[in-house]
Design a protein around this motif. Structure first.
Motif, PDB file in Angstrom:
ATOM      1  N   THR A  99       0.848  -1.194   0.000  1.00 39.33           N
ATOM      2  CA  THR A  99       0.000   0.000   0.000  1.00 39.33           C
ATOM      3  C   THR A  99       0.882   1.242   0.000  1.00 39.33           C
ATOM      4  OG1 THR A  99      -0.165  -0.119   2.413  1.00 39.33           O
ATOM      5  CG2 THR A  99      -1.968  -1.113   1.131  1.00 39.33           C
ATOM      6  N   HIS A 100       0.283   2.389  -0.216  1.00 39.63           N
ATOM      7  CA  HIS A 100       1.033   3.646  -0.378  1.00 39.63           C
ATOM      8  C   HIS A 100       1.941   3.961   0.806  1.00 39.63           C
ATOM      9  CE1 HIS A 100      -2.305   4.948   2.108  1.00 39.63           C
ATOM     10  NE2 HIS A 100      -1.604   6.026   2.405  1.00 39.63           N
ATOM     11  N   ASP A 101       1.565   3.532   2.011  1.00 34.35           N
ATOM     12  CA  ASP A 101       2.365   3.836   3.205  1.00 34.35           C
ATOM     13  C   ASP A 101       3.209   2.639   3.666  1.00 34.35           C
ATOM     14  OD1 ASP A 101       0.398   2.151   4.144  1.00 34.35           O
ATOM     15  OD2 ASP A 101      -0.247   3.485   5.766  1.00 34.35           O
ATOM     16  N   ASP A 102       3.257   1.584   2.868  1.00 33.70           N
ATOM     17  CA  ASP A 102       3.995   0.358   3.173  1.00 33.70           C
ATOM     18  C   ASP A 102       3.487  -0.345   4.432  1.00 33.70           C
ATOM     19  OD1 ASP A 102       5.644   0.751   0.965  1.00 33.70           O
ATOM     20  OD2 ASP A 102       7.180   1.788   2.130  1.00 33.70           O
ATOM     21  N   GLY A 103       2.295   0.000   4.886  1.00 37.34           N
ATOM     22  CA  GLY A 103       1.738  -0.606   6.088  1.00 37.34           C
ATOM     23  C   GLY A 103       1.103  -1.958   5.846  1.00 37.34           C
ATOM     24  N   LEU A 104       0.717  -2.216   4.611  1.00 37.79           N
ATOM     25  CA  LEU A 104       0.089  -3.489   4.256  1.00 37.79           C
ATOM     26  C   LEU A 104       0.730  -4.040   2.993  1.00 37.79           C
ATOM     27  CD1 LEU A 104      -3.689  -2.546   4.696  1.00 37.79           C
ATOM     28  CD2 LEU A 104      -2.287  -3.875   6.284  1.00 37.79           C
ATOM     29  N   LEU A 105       0.753  -5.348   2.913  1.00 37.11           N
ATOM     30  CA  LEU A 105       1.158  -6.046   1.705  1.00 37.11           C
ATOM     31  C   LEU A 105      -0.065  -6.805   1.213  1.00 37.11           C
ATOM     32  CD1 LEU A 105       3.317  -7.144  -0.287  1.00 37.11           C
ATOM     33  CD2 LEU A 105       3.738  -8.965   1.385  1.00 37.11           C
ATOM     34  N   ILE A 106      -0.399  -6.642  -0.037  1.00 33.46           N
ATOM     35  CA  ILE A 106      -1.538  -7.323  -0.640  1.00 33.46           C
ATOM     36  C   ILE A 106      -1.001  -8.410  -1.558  1.00 33.46           C
ATOM     37  CG2 ILE A 106      -3.642  -7.032  -2.020  1.00 33.46           C
ATOM     38  CD1 ILE A 106      -3.567  -5.345   0.584  1.00 33.46           C
TER      39      ILE A 106
END
Length: 124
Positions: A99-106
């Motif tokens: 995600t844009h903030d590197d908080g999640l990986l999809i």
């Protein structure tokens, strides 16, 4: 093979050596020196489906034909770089994206048609 073009006149860049040290906005190329270490030993070249570098954090994620999502936390240009394996897909994993903030990986699954969301947690 990587095709690159000139945005000013829409022509193809013929001299690839001029692009060798270019720092791209994203890093999703499976076959490049900076991603050399994400390739596991003994694969045939088709087993790795996706590689994605995080935007700001020093992380790289891959998806493979064995249903594994791997997270690398170091330079991935060294052979067989250490990583963590995230298991959740019941068949091959096809793609990864931060995600844009590197908080999640999809990650996307192939045969299981799933979309998994992984929280990226600093383990320092």
């Amino acid at each position: 093979m990587q095709l690159s073009g000139n945005t000013e006149d829409c022509s193809q860049e013929q001299n690839s050596s001029e692009l060798r040290d270019t720092e791209w906005a994203t890093r999703t190329c499976l076959l490049c020196f900076s991603n050399f270490g994400v390739w596991p030993e003994g694969v045939d070249g088709t087993d790795l489906n996706s590689v994605t570098a995080a935007h700001e954090k020093p992380l790289v994620a891959t998806a493979d034909d064995f249903g594994k999502v791997k997270l690398f936390k170091s330079d991935t240009h060294f052979a067989y770089t250490s990583h963590k394996v995230c298991r959740g897909h019941s068949s091959h994993a096809t793609s990864t994206a931060f995600t844009h903030d590197d908080g999640l990986l999809i990650s996307l699954g192939g045969g299981d048609h799933s979309v998994l969301q992984w929280e990226v947690v600093d383990d320092e």
